[in-house]
Design a protein around this motif. Sequence first.
Motif, PDB file in Angstrom:
ATOM      1  N   LEU A 186       0.921  -1.109  -0.159  1.00 43.30           N
ATOM      2  CA  LEU A 186      -0.251   0.133  -0.170  1.00 43.30           C
ATOM      3  C   LEU A 186       0.695   1.482  -0.074  1.00 43.30           C
ATOM      4  N   ASN A 187       0.440   2.110   0.258  1.00 41.56           N
ATOM      5  CA  ASN A 187       1.103   3.564  -0.155  1.00 41.56           C
ATOM      6  C   ASN A 187       0.185   4.495   1.114  1.00 41.56           C
ATOM      7  N   THR A 188      -0.284   4.205   1.501  1.00 38.12           N
ATOM      8  CA  THR A 188      -1.338   4.979   2.545  1.00 38.12           C
ATOM      9  C   THR A 188      -0.805   6.640   3.039  1.00 38.12           C
ATOM     10  N   GLY A 189       0.624   6.302   3.454  1.00 35.57           N
ATOM     11  CA  GLY A 189       1.575   6.704   4.223  1.00 35.57           C
ATOM     12  C   GLY A 189       2.043   8.142   3.668  1.00 35.57           C
ATOM     13  N   ILE A 190       1.617   8.611   1.973  1.00 35.30           N
ATOM     14  CA  ILE A 190       1.176   9.558   1.337  1.00 35.30           C
ATOM     15  C   ILE A 190       0.787  10.608   2.123  1.00 35.30           C
ATOM     16  N   HIS A 191      -0.355  10.283   2.015  1.00 44.82           N
ATOM     17  CA  HIS A 191      -1.812  10.954   1.811  1.00 44.82           C
ATOM     18  C   HIS A 191      -2.140  10.786   3.247  1.00 44.82           C
ATOM     19  N   TRP A 192      -1.762  10.003   4.094  1.00 50.71           N
ATOM     20  CA  TRP A 192      -2.232  10.186   6.006  1.00 50.71           C
ATOM     21  C   TRP A 192      -1.390   9.537   6.422  1.00 50.71           C
ATOM     22  N   PRO A 193      -0.211  10.015   7.417  1.00 49.94           N
ATOM     23  CA  PRO A 193       1.095   9.523   7.654  1.00 49.94           C
ATOM     24  C   PRO A 193       0.905   8.625   8.559  1.00 49.94           C
ATOM     25  N   ALA A 194       1.927   8.427   9.166  1.00 51.21           N
ATOM     26  CA  ALA A 194       1.906   7.341  10.686  1.00 51.21           C
ATOM     27  C   ALA A 194       2.005   8.235  11.679  1.00 51.21           C
ATOM     28  N   HIS A 195       2.146   9.653  11.656  1.00 46.63           N
ATOM     29  CA  HIS A 195       1.964  10.070  12.357  1.00 46.63           C
ATOM     30  C   HIS A 195       2.144  11.880  12.679  1.00 46.63           C
ATOM     31  N   LEU A 197      -1.024  14.967  13.047  1.00 45.36           N
ATOM     32  CA  LEU A 197      -2.725  15.643  11.767  1.00 45.36           C
ATOM     33  C   LEU A 197      -2.715  15.063  10.726  1.00 45.36           C
ATOM     34  N   ARG A 198      -2.261  16.365   9.838  1.00 44.24           N
ATOM     35  CA  ARG A 198      -2.019  16.697   8.512  1.00 44.24           C
ATOM     36  C   ARG A 198      -2.331  15.470   7.605  1.00 44.24           C
ATOM     37  N   LYS A 199      -3.254  15.440   6.817  1.00 40.34           N
ATOM     38  CA  LYS A 199      -2.985  14.849   6.028  1.00 40.34           C
ATOM     39  C   LYS A 199      -3.746  15.409   5.221  1.00 40.34           C
ATOM     40  N   THR A 200      -3.410  14.891   2.942  1.00 43.76           N
ATOM     41  CA  THR A 200      -3.558  15.869   2.083  1.00 43.76           C
ATOM     42  C   THR A 200      -4.207  14.711   0.738  1.00 43.76           C
ATOM     43  N   PRO A 201      -5.143  15.783  -0.215  1.00 40.75           N
ATOM     44  CA  PRO A 201      -5.942  14.992  -0.564  1.00 40.75           C
ATOM     45  C   PRO A 201      -5.361  13.678  -2.226  1.00 40.75           C
ATOM     46  N   GLY A 202      -6.456  13.100  -2.573  1.00 37.15           N
ATOM     47  CA  GLY A 202      -5.596  11.881  -3.421  1.00 37.15           C
ATOM     48  C   GLY A 202      -5.626  10.425  -3.231  1.00 37.15           C
ATOM     49  N   ASN A 203      -4.918  10.145  -3.806  1.00 37.08           N
ATOM     50  CA  ASN A 203      -5.345   8.840  -4.595  1.00 37.08           C
ATOM     51  C   ASN A 203      -4.540   7.286  -3.293  1.00 37.08           C
ATOM     52  N   VAL A 204      -5.277   6.513  -2.543  1.00 33.93           N
ATOM     53  CA  VAL A 204      -4.085   5.856  -1.845  1.00 33.93           C
ATOM     54  C   VAL A 204      -5.464   4.440  -2.323  1.00 33.93           C
ATOM     55  N   VAL A 205      -3.478   3.638  -2.677  1.00 33.15           N
ATOM     56  CA  VAL A 205      -3.588   2.270  -3.234  1.00 33.15           C
ATOM     57  C   VAL A 205      -3.535   1.041  -2.301  1.00 33.15           C
ATOM     58  N   PHE A 206      -4.219   0.291  -2.349  1.00 29.72           N
ATOM     59  CA  PHE A 206      -3.971  -0.770  -1.309  1.00 29.72           C
ATOM     60  C   PHE A 206      -4.014  -2.123  -3.045  1.00 29.72           C
ATOM     61  N   GLU A 207      -2.791  -2.915  -2.763  1.00 38.38           N
ATOM     62  CA  GLU A 207      -2.560  -4.069  -3.671  1.00 38.38           C
ATOM     63  C   GLU A 207      -2.461  -5.352  -3.101  1.00 38.38           C
ATOM     64  N   GLU A 235       6.936   0.760  -5.458  1.00 42.39           N
ATOM     65  CA  GLU A 235       6.496   0.675  -6.351  1.00 42.39           C
ATOM     66  C   GLU A 235       5.057   1.876  -6.591  1.00 42.39           C
ATOM     67  N   LEU A 236       4.303   1.300  -5.592  1.00 36.88           N
ATOM     68  CA  LEU A 236       3.257   1.957  -5.260  1.00 36.88           C
ATOM     69  C   LEU A 236       3.543   3.453  -4.539  1.00 36.88           C
ATOM     70  N   ILE A 237       4.532   3.400  -3.935  1.00 33.36           N
ATOM     71  CA  ILE A 237       4.255   5.108  -3.123  1.00 33.36           C
ATOM     72  C   ILE A 237       5.509   5.830  -4.636  1.00 33.36           C
ATOM     73  N   LYS A 238       5.623   5.433  -5.035  1.00 33.97           N
ATOM     74  CA  LYS A 238       6.195   5.948  -6.551  1.00 33.97           C
ATOM     75  C   LYS A 238       5.565   6.835  -7.529  1.00 33.97           C
ATOM     76  N   GLU A 239       4.859   5.449  -7.947  1.00 31.90           N
ATOM     77  CA  GLU A 239       3.250   5.833  -8.030  1.00 31.90           C
ATOM     78  C   GLU A 239       2.728   7.311  -7.881  1.00 31.90           C
ATOM     79  N   GLY A 240       2.627   6.841  -6.859  1.00 36.83           N
ATOM     80  CA  GLY A 240       1.378   8.356  -5.501  1.00 36.83           C
ATOM     81  C   GLY A 240       2.070   8.930  -5.203  1.00 36.83           C
ATOM     82  N   GLN A 241       3.514   9.667  -5.363  1.00 34.74           N
ATOM     83  CA  GLN A 241       4.204  11.033  -5.653  1.00 34.74           C
ATOM     84  C   GLN A 241       4.166  11.556  -6.498  1.00 34.74           C
ATOM     85  N   ASN A 242       4.252  10.830  -7.868  1.00 28.18           N
ATOM     86  CA  ASN A 242       4.065  11.537  -9.169  1.00 28.18           C
ATOM     87  C   ASN A 242       3.618  11.695  -9.557  1.00 28.18           C
ATOM     88  N   GLY A 243       2.309  11.133  -8.946  1.00 23.99           N
ATOM     89  CA  GLY A 243       0.424  11.124  -9.327  1.00 23.99           C
ATOM     90  C   GLY A 243       0.457  12.800  -9.532  1.00 23.99           C
TER      91      GLY A 243
END
Length: 243
Positions: A186-195, A197-207, A235-243
Motif C-alpha cells: 500500500l501507499n497510504t502514508g503519502i496522504h495519511w502519514p503514520a504520525h 494530524l495533517r492529511k492531503t488529498p489524493g489517491n491511495v492504493v491497496f494491492e 512502486e506504489l509510493i513512487k506512483e503516488g508521489q509522481n501522480g
Amino acid sequence: MTKTINLLRSIIYEIWFYLTILFVGGIGMIFTFINPKFALNVVNIWSRVSLFGLRWLMGIEIEIRGRENLINGPMLVAGKHLSTLDTLVPFTVMNTPAFVFKNELFKMPIFGWYLKSAGMIGIDRSGAMAALKSMVTMAKIRNAEGRPILIYPEGTRKELGAETDYKPGVAAIYGLLGVPCVPMALNTGIHWPAHGLRKTPGNVVFEFLPAIEIGLKRQDFMERLERAIETKTAELIKEGQNG
C-alpha cells in the motif's frame, strides 16, 4: 494557503473520525448487547462511515487492486503498515477479517470494547512464546470460523522510507496455521502519514499480491514476504508521489 486548508480539513476530519466512533459505536452497542456477533457489523459500518468522511472531507480516494488474489477460505494476510487507514480499508474488502492487534488497543474506550467483541486477536508484545501460542490458538479459531487473519509483520506504523523491521512472529503464525499467506502492499502514508494530524488529498492504493504457498521454511518465507511487500510498496509510493 493550501497547507493551511489541508490542516483545517484534517482537523475537521479528526473530529468526524472520533464523533463517528461515539455515534455508530453508541447505537451499535445496543444491538451488540443483544447479539455479540453484531459487533463485526458495527466495525464494518464504522469503517465505511469513516472512509466516506475521508473522501468527502479530505478528498482521499481508495483504490483496491489484486482482489483476485484473495482466497475464498482460510488464509493469512500480511501487510505493510504506514497509516491508521490500513486498519479501516480491509474491513470493506475482506470477509470479516480478524486483525492481530497489540493488547493496549483493547483498553481504548468503546473502540477497544468493539475490537474484543468482534473477535480480534490481541498480542502481548512482551509475552514472548506464551503470547505467540495464545495468538496462534485464537487465529486457528478465527480461521475455522471462515475469517481471514490480518497481521502487520512490523508490528507498528512506519514512516515513509523508514528501515524495515519484520518480526519473526508472522513466520511462526504462517507455519503453525498452515494456510497460504497473501502479501498486502500500500501507499497510504503519502496522504495519511503514520504520525501527525495533517492529511492531503489524493489517491491511495491497496494491492493484494499473489499468495505465498503453504510449507516454506521460516527464512524462505520471511524473504519472500518482505521482498514482495517492500518491492510493490515502493512502486506504489513512487506512483503516488509522481501522480
